[in-house]
Design an enzyme around this catalytic site. Structure first.
Site, PDB file in Angstrom:
ATOM      1  N   GLU A 127       0.865  -1.170   0.000  1.00 47.39           N
ATOM      2  CA  GLU A 127       0.000   0.000   0.000  1.00 47.39           C
ATOM      3  C   GLU A 127       0.903   1.221   0.000  1.00 47.39           C
ATOM      4  OE1 GLU A 127      -3.351  -0.157   2.310  1.00 47.39           O
ATOM      5  OE2 GLU A 127      -3.359   2.028   2.414  1.00 47.39           O
ATOM      6  N   CYS A 147      -1.660   8.855   4.113  1.00 47.35           N
ATOM      7  CA  CYS A 147      -1.612   8.459   2.697  1.00 47.35           C
ATOM      8  C   CYS A 147      -2.826   9.008   1.980  1.00 47.35           C
ATOM      9  CB  CYS A 147      -1.643   6.948   2.523  1.00 47.35           C
ATOM     10  SG  CYS A 147      -0.984   6.030   3.871  1.00 47.35           S
TER      11      CYS A 147
END
Ligand SMILES: Cc1cc2nc3c(=O)[nH]c(=O)nc-3n(C[C@H](O)[C@H](O)[C@H](O)COP(=O)(O)OP(=O)(O)OC[C@H]3O[C@@H](n4cnc5c(N)ncnc54)[C@H](O)[C@@H]3O)c2cc1C
Length: 1021
Positions: free
Chosen positions: A776, A810
């Site tokens: 990720e 993120c």
């Protein structure tokens, strides 16, 4: 509930009389239905229970603020084309509603009314929709909305409103409300302050020495005067706001008019009581009986607030006023409590309880008659009748109604009841564009079928059904809580929701302050330590300090890095333990994770403190992060039970058993980042464990202490010490050893795209088994805002998306696309709101933006801004001061670009880039987003469903959020993770995550091999 029922003063015969009086009021009002305003009929027909009513509400909420015609036309066409307008024909009043009302509103002398509206409403509407885009239609619909809006406003300015009040006896006695959204900037607040000051002067000039209760008054909203009106900002709010409101109160006292503080959301209640107390203390206004507040009966603390007010009045030797309302924010209170995982709701969950609470509050107010002048605000006939029943002889009190509502009912009451008390009208004043938020509340109130005003004129509903004694209804209920509103902890049917903390509750805030302000090491002398934890043992060795990013002089704990041989040892031990852990089964593993979740919740204070001191997280970020980790544990436990406990039987031919089995792959390496040192760390590790793997976890270099604490917690929760190991170590070293270890069965990592590529290459170069990589990585996350969006909401969502966690998520917003017609306004508001951010030590509860993780990160961001100063325009840069000198702080920046292509990589910090776009260029905007090849999060702010649907269809982003912020994905609710350069999937906290950690096996048994097919032969007839 018992407490509520016991506090009721309305008993026996009075209850019957109240119902009888209320029924007569309703019957009387129905008999005079011809006198009701046409809008009442319109709103009753187009309520919220049908698509058409909702379409109208959407138009009403947005149309008047849209500056450009193209978008306005699109909104009209979209909303009018949804809905079955013909369904409204055939009603006895439909001709009136469909023809006259629409005719009046839509034509108003602009459009010629097509006669087909009378016979074919639906065809007429279709024709109108097709014409949308023609200036006349736009003008007509705008006009219609102004007429709807205008019904709820007495004037565009206070002068106009007062002139009307003088002219029209129906609005002769008012409490004026200056319309507008809550302030987002100090400039907004200053504007509202001025408008209140001016209004008080003008209203006061009409007082002419009359008793304060006989003259019109003012209502104010504290959120209009303070952009940071929340309990977390208590000190600042008290410092800034009290002097201002005190001046308003003194001005009102001098002129002899009442000033009422409106009631807003429940988590602001304590703060407003503090402010009201500060006003009540003021000796200069002691003789003035006009200081008042609104109390919401739907709030579970309503009775206490009334008692508190009486106590304050007594203590400060003055009379006060209380306006008793039921409350206007019920839907948002319910949602917020669920989102925050609170222990309960701050409001009642049944309408009938709110009604009973209202009665209890009426009785309580009359008990305090000597200290409080009561004002009963309601449009409910039973509530009015009950007040009359409860009123002591000769009591001085009044009723209140909202302008545009309740007119017929109160007129009827005045006709039927001798000496009916005075009725004051809550009278909004302002321009149409300022009306929208208020209008939506009113449309909700008129349209909801739980609402009295929505149903009382409907002949289809018998009067006895409209007017019922709420006390008997409540007494009859088996369960007092609404069956469809489980408490927030029980939000999910199959797992417990994580517990939150109510940041609007001063007791919880005080406890948090105590938890966070003094480091644990000082409180208990136990300094946190980390290092390799292998087979449950923290290995000794030369430790180095871990320091606080907000102030590097503060040592938070110590850690030491794992040596290569220790990493190997961890893998060896994991490999040996994994088969047993795997065969313990999904149920047993789930049990350990559920225990871990409970332990995490009981030990949350320790984790909050570590998150703040080791990772520089603000307190609210820390609370959210612990909740996320708890949710991961429970969610993966649930998936383990569903997917890993029992084999799945597969269909096939008779005489054969076919099963699919999922099981662990071996030893997983979990590599986590520092920006979610608990949630992502726990998410990866618990997923791998749930699927039956052993785990070697490598925390991020800056945050080993949190990781060590969590690993110990897992062991204490029953995960075998041999099944999960911690190896704090620099990434490169870990990569060299771990990726080469033969027992490695998979890697889960969250980090930069570059690191993921490096790991991928190293894994590709391995011999032997090909193992999965679940990566990720980052994103260049965008938000697209069109001109239908509500600027205040955009500002709130942009600020939280871009600057919370110092932009180190993120999911954080990096690139904001603003439609050019609204860009200047929105940019100015964002810049103003940035001025209000508190940047500083995150252990202060007030802090909004803490440090970035270290000096390297800070310097990288500074370099980027330097480059942007040359290539783009820095619209706003927040300031840092002396207090930031010892930490790695970076001030939030707002930078305007000429083109999206100027931003080529993720800048991991509080820097927001903005690009303007024309609505005709939306395809290029979407192309720019696709061209970045990232795909993590995307925000869209619009009232056009077709617009967000188009954006969703033409992009392929992992998580798209419409009309909200784009951070804080909730486990199991918004499974999180992107694609393209943003990650491999599957989504964390989603139903497909665990399977990537598993091997799939099938088992086929020929059950006929040992003889015949007994099952088939026993089939019977
Ligand atoms: C003069 C005036 C001033 C006002 N000022 C304020 C203010 O400062 N702050 C504020 O919040 N509101 C204020 N209001 C709005 C007021 O809260 C609503 O008008 C009021 O709730 C309507 O009550 P009712 O008795 O007319 O209607 P009813 O139809 O009898 O009651 C509606 C009430 O029931 C509640 N309800 C609906 N479903 C449920 C459920 N399942 N569980 C629990 N409760 C439920 C609704 O939220 C609403 O509060 C004011 C209203 C007036 C008339």
């Amino acid at each position: 509930m018992q407490r509520l029922l016991h506090s009721l003063e309305l008993t026996g015969g009075a209850r019957h009389r109240a119902v009888a009086v209320a029924m007569k009021l309703v019957e009387g009002a129905r008999a005079r239905r011809d006198e009701r305003p046409f809008l009442d009929a319109f709103l009753q027909e187009f309520g919220l229970s049908n698509q058409e009513g909702i379409a109208l509400m959407c138009i009403a909420e947005a149309l008047l603020r849209i500056p450009d015609d193209v978008t306005a036309d699109r909104l009209i066409a979209e909303k009018l084309s949804t809905g079955d307008w013909s369904a409204h024909s055939g009603q006895s009043e439909s001709l009136f509603v469909n023809a006259s009302t629409w005719g009046l509103m839509l034509t108003g002398g602009i459009l010629d009314l097509d006669p087909s509206i009378k016979t074919d409403a639906s065809g007429w509407m279709r024709k109108l929709t097709r014409k949308a885009g023609e200036p006349l239609v736009r003008l007509a619909v705008r006009r219609a909305m102004k007429i709807i809006g205008g019904e709820f406003v007495v004037g565009r300015s206070i002068e106009e409103a007062l002139a009307r009040s003088a002219r029209e006896p129906e609005v002769g006695l008012c409490s004026f409300d200056m319309l507008g959204e809550g302030a987002r900037t100090l400039q907004d607040a200053a504007r509202y302050l001025k408008s209140y000051q001016h209004a008080i002067d003008v209203i006061g000039s009409t007082a002419a020495g009359r008793a304060v209760q006989d003259v019109s008054s003012i209502s104010i909203k504290l959120s209009a005067l303070e952009p940071r009106y929340g309990l977390l900002q208590h000190e600042r709010v008290m410092q800034r706001l009290v002097p201002q409101v005190q001046d308003l109160a003194r001005q009102s006292a001098r002129l002899g008019i009442q000033l009422t503080i409106d009631a807003e959301e429940a988590d602001r209640l304590d703060l407003s009581l503090d402010i009201i107390e500060a006003l009540a203390k003021d000796p200069t206004t002691k003789e003035w009986p006009g200081l008042g507040l609104a109390v919401q009966a739907y709030g579970t603390r309503a009775l206490e607030v009334i008692d508190w007010t009486a106590a304050a009045a007594r203590q400060y030797g003055r009379r006060m006023t209380v306006r008793l309302v039921k409350g206007a924010y019920w839907d948002s209170e319910i949602k917020r409590a669920q989102e925050r995982g609170l222990d309960g709701y701050p409001v009642y969950t049944r309408k009938v309880t709110t009604d009973v609470s209202y009665l209890a509050c009426v009785g309580r107010l009359f008990k305090h008659n000597d200290l409080i002048y009561s004002q009963f605000a309601t449009h409910n006939a039973h509530s009015i009748a009950a007040v009359l029943e409860l009123a002591p002889a000769n009591a001085n009190f009044e009723f209140q109604r909202l302008h545009g509502m309740g007119r017929l009912l109160y007129a009827e009451a005045a006709r039927q009841v001798a000496d009916f008390p005075r009725v004051r009208v809550y009278a909004p004043v302002g321009e149409h564009k300022d009306l929208l938020a208020y209008l939506v509340r009113r449309l909700l109130e008129n349209g909801a079928n739980t609402s009295f005003v929505n149903r009382f004129m409907d002949e289809q509903v018998p009067v006895a059904e409209i007017v019922r004694d709420p006390i008997s209804e409540l007494e009859r209920l088996e369960f007092h809580a609404h069956p469809r509103l489980p408490i927030p902890a029980a939000l999910y049917s199959d797992r417990r929701n994580s517990r939150g903390i109510d940041l609007g509750d001063p007791r919880e805030l005080a406890a948090l302050r105590a938890e966070i302000s003094i480091p644990r090491s000082k409180k208990s002398g136990d300094s946190p330590s980390a290092g390799p934890i292998i087979n449950g043992e923290l290995l000794k060795g030369d430790a180095h300090p871990v320091t606080n990013p907000a102030d590097r002089r503060e040592q938070v704990g110590t850690t030491r890095d794992a040596r290569p041989d220790e990493i190997t040892m961890a893998f060896d031990a994991g490999a040996a333990a994994q088969p047993a852990w795997n065969s313990s089964g999904g149920d047993a593993r789930a049990g350990c994770l559920e225990k871990a979740a409970d332990m995490l919740e009981s030990d949350r204070a320790t984790f909050h403190e570590l998150l703040v001191r080791e990772a520089g997280k603000t307190v609210s970020d820390a609370i959210a992060e612990v909740r996320e980790a708890v949710d991961f544990c429970r969610y993966y436990a649930l998936r383990a039970r569903k997917q890993f406990a029992n084999p799945e039987r597969l269909e096939g031919p008779t005489g054969e058993l076919n099963e699919l089995v999922l099981q662990g792959r071996g030893v997983f390496a979990c590599i986590s980042p520092w920006n979610f040192p608990l949630a992502i760390f726990a998410g990866q590790v618990t997923a791998a464990l749930a699927a039956g793997n052993a785990v070697v976890a490598k925390p991020a270099e800056p945050t080993p202490l949190i990781a060590a604490r969590f690993i110990r917690l897992l062991h204490a929760a029953g995960v075998p010490a041999q099944a999960v190991h911690l190896v704090p170590t620099p990434g490169r070293l870990f990569g060299e050893v771990a990726l080469a270890h033969p027992a490695l069965a998979g890697v889960a990592m969250t980090g930069s795209t570059a690191t993921a590529l490096t790991i991928n290459r190293a894994m590709a170069a391995r011999g032997g088994v090909i193992v999965p990589l679940i990566a990720e990585t980052g994103g260049l996350n965008a938000m697209i805002v069109d001109s239908t969006a509500l600027p205040e909401q955009v500002v709130d969502d942009v600020l939280s998306s871009a600057f919370m966690s110092a932009g180190q998520r993120c999911s954080a917003l990096r690139l904001l696309f603003l439609q050019e017609e609204i860009a200047d306004t929105v940019l100015e508001m964002i810049a103003g709101a940035m001025d209000e951010l508190i940047i500083g030590d995150p252990s202060n509860l007030e802090t909004d933006v803490g440090p970035v993780i270290n000096a390297t990160a800070r310097d990288g961001l500074a370099q980027h801004v330097d480059r942007m100063r040359q290539e783009a325009r820095v619209v706003k840069a927040c300031a840092l001061g002396e207090s930031h000198a010892h930490g790695s702080f970076f001030a939030p920046h707002l930078i305007e670009l000429d083109a999206a292509s100027q931003l080529t990589r993720e800048e991991f910090g509080p820097i927001l880039h903005v690009v303007r776009y024309r609505s005709s260029e939306i395809l290029q905007v979407l192309q720019a987003i696709r061209d970045s090849h990232y795909g993590l999060t995307l925000g869209v702010q619009t009232r056009l469903e077709s617009f967000w649907r188009q954006v969703f269809a033409d992009t392929s982003i992992g998580n798209t959020y419409v009309n909200r912020n784009m951070i804080g994905a909730v486990v199991g609710v918004q499974p999180f993770g992107g694609n393209g350069l943003s990650g491999t999937g599957p989504k964390a906290g989603g139903p497909h995550y665990l399977t990537r950690f598993a091997n799939e096996r099938t088992l086929t048994v020929n059950t006929t091999a040992t003889g015949g097919n007994a099952a088939l032969l026993n089939l019977g007839n």
